[in-house]
Design an enzyme around this catalytic site. Structure first.
Site, short mmCIF file in Angstrom:
data_model
loop_
_atom_site.label_atom_id
_atom_site.label_comp_id
_atom_site.label_asym_id
_atom_site.label_seq_id
_atom_site.Cartn_x
_atom_site.Cartn_y
_atom_site.Cartn_z
N GLY A 156 38.22 41.06 36.99
CA GLY A 156 37.90 41.97 38.04
C GLY A 156 38.22 43.08 37.61
O GLY A 156 37.53 44.28 37.87
N ASP B 179 32.21 36.49 36.31
CA ASP B 179 31.47 37.04 37.53
C ASP B 179 31.77 38.59 37.30
O ASP B 179 31.47 39.19 36.30
CB ASP B 179 32.06 36.79 38.82
CG ASP B 179 33.60 36.77 39.17
OD1 ASP B 179 34.19 37.16 38.15
OD2 ASP B 179 33.81 37.01 40.48
#
Length: 385
Positions: free
Chosen positions: A145, A176
């Site tokens: 993140g 991601d």
């Protein structure tokens, strides 16, 4: 003053005293909550400070909810010329997303398992499309993140303390936060290598891999920040010039060779295969100490995550950031529905036995049909950017 009689304050009834105490606790909780991220305007700069040093500035949902609208506001503000993001505590810029909270939510079907990824990916997109120059000071641990909060911005300043990784395949997830966009665009097959093995890059190597745009010594960051704030109505070029002036003066590890240099040829050939099975076959056939080490690493990762990740990067290579994030949202929800994410978090973060029991346990058992399903559109539930 002498003529006034000071009456003693009425004693609070126990109940109302309790209410006052509760109210106070509520308020202090609230101030703690807002302090997880500090948002301030100084000079021509909007400054975002990630302020959870004990948690290595891990990104949680309430931080996402505060940062996103602030970026949008500063983007429209004619008096804001750039945005700076940094972390507190000296150890980390941001060590990743708040995985524990997502795990707890996913297990009980709580909305947070959807909302967190939606919010996070919308924030990644806001950074990637931001009309104002965005400067991320990635001093210390920058993973998962934290990479999403920096890599899509115009400028990323690494220091000798930067530690970069996308370690998601080790916890049954995938790289991601737009990894499907930026990783396949790194030189050669470096991105595929970093994504599948979770390899960690340190200091100047983060610049050499193409993840950072500048390198500045950690102790010079306060001065750099001060100079950025002091710029008068700067253009992107003015900001770049200032960053470059600091960059050229930074001599730490300047002579050091890029850590992956000697392996680049192997990385480019071995990781260019069309399937995970082929990559494993290539590594076995190569048989060099480097290849054997990669085989060992890959054998510890979730087979499902490896297959999803390889396809994510191969497809993402020719997609826009928005389409990649939409694809990644589908994958995130497939992981929330599956087994390996919860098992990976258990083994790495909760029980810390480092012995995840993946299901399926081998690459061969992860069918193409299963992988196809992970990439399927979610209809009304798709991420819309």
């Amino acid at each position: 003053m002498a003529g006034r009689v000071l009456r003693p304050l009425p004693r609070l009834k126990p109940f109302s005293r309790l209410q006052v105490i509760l109210q106070h606790v509520k308020m202090s909780e609230h101030t703690d909550l807002t302090a997880e991220v500090l948002l301030e305007k100084r000079g021509g700069a909007g400054i975002i400070t990630l302020n959870r040093p004990k948690a290595l500035n891990a990104l949680n949902f309430s931080m996402i909810q505060q940062i996103y609208p602030q970026i949008k506001t500063w983007e429209q503000d004619p008096e804001t010329f750039l945005i700076i993001i940094k972390g507190t505590g000296g150890k980390a810029f941001c060590a990743g997303g708040d995985i524990r909270a997502i795990t707890d939510a996913g297990k009980v079907g709580d909305r947070l398992a959807e909302d967190f990824f939606r919010g996070e990916y919308a924030l990644n997109n806001a950074i990637g499309t931001c009309k104002k120059p965005y400067v991320a000071l990635i001093d210390g641990i920058t993973m998962g993140g934290g990479v999403g909060l920096s890599v899509h911005g115009r400028f990323r300043v690494a220091t000798e303390k930067t530690l970069f990784a996308m370690p998601e395949t080790a916890i049954g997830l995938f790289p991601d936060v737009g990894g499907g966009y930026f990783l396949p665009r790194l030189p050669g097959k470096i991105g595929y290598y970093l994504a599948l093995t979770g390899f960690r890059l340190k200091g100047r190597d983060v610049l050499k891999a193409g993840i950072a745009t500048h390198f500045v010594e950690s102790e010079k960051l306060p001065a750099l920040e001060k100079d950025l704030i002091a710029l008068k109505s700067p253009s992107t070029e003015n900001i770049a010039d200032l960053l470059n002036s600091y960059h050229v003066k930074s001599k730490v590890d300047q002579e050091k060779e890029f850590i992956l240099d000697e392996h680049m040829e192997k990385i480019n050939s071995l990781f260019s295969a069309n399937s995970m099975e082929e990559i494993v076959k290539n590594l076995k056939q190569d048989g060099s100490p480097f290849a054997i080490k990669q085989l060992e690493t890959i054998s510890k990762m979730s087979p499902t995550s490896l297959k999803i990740t390889l396809r994510q990067l191969r497809e993402g290579a020719s997609m826009s950031l928005q389409d990649v994030l939409t694809m990644e949202y589908r994958l995130s929800q497939a992981c929330m529905r599956g087994h390996d994410f919860y098992e990976g978090v258990r083994a790495v973060l909760i029980d810390k036995d480092q012995s995840p029991r993946w299901k399926p346990a081998s690459l061969e058992e992860v069918s193409d049909e299963f992988v196809d399903n992970c990439f399927k559109p979610l209809g009304n539930n798709d991420l819309k950017l």
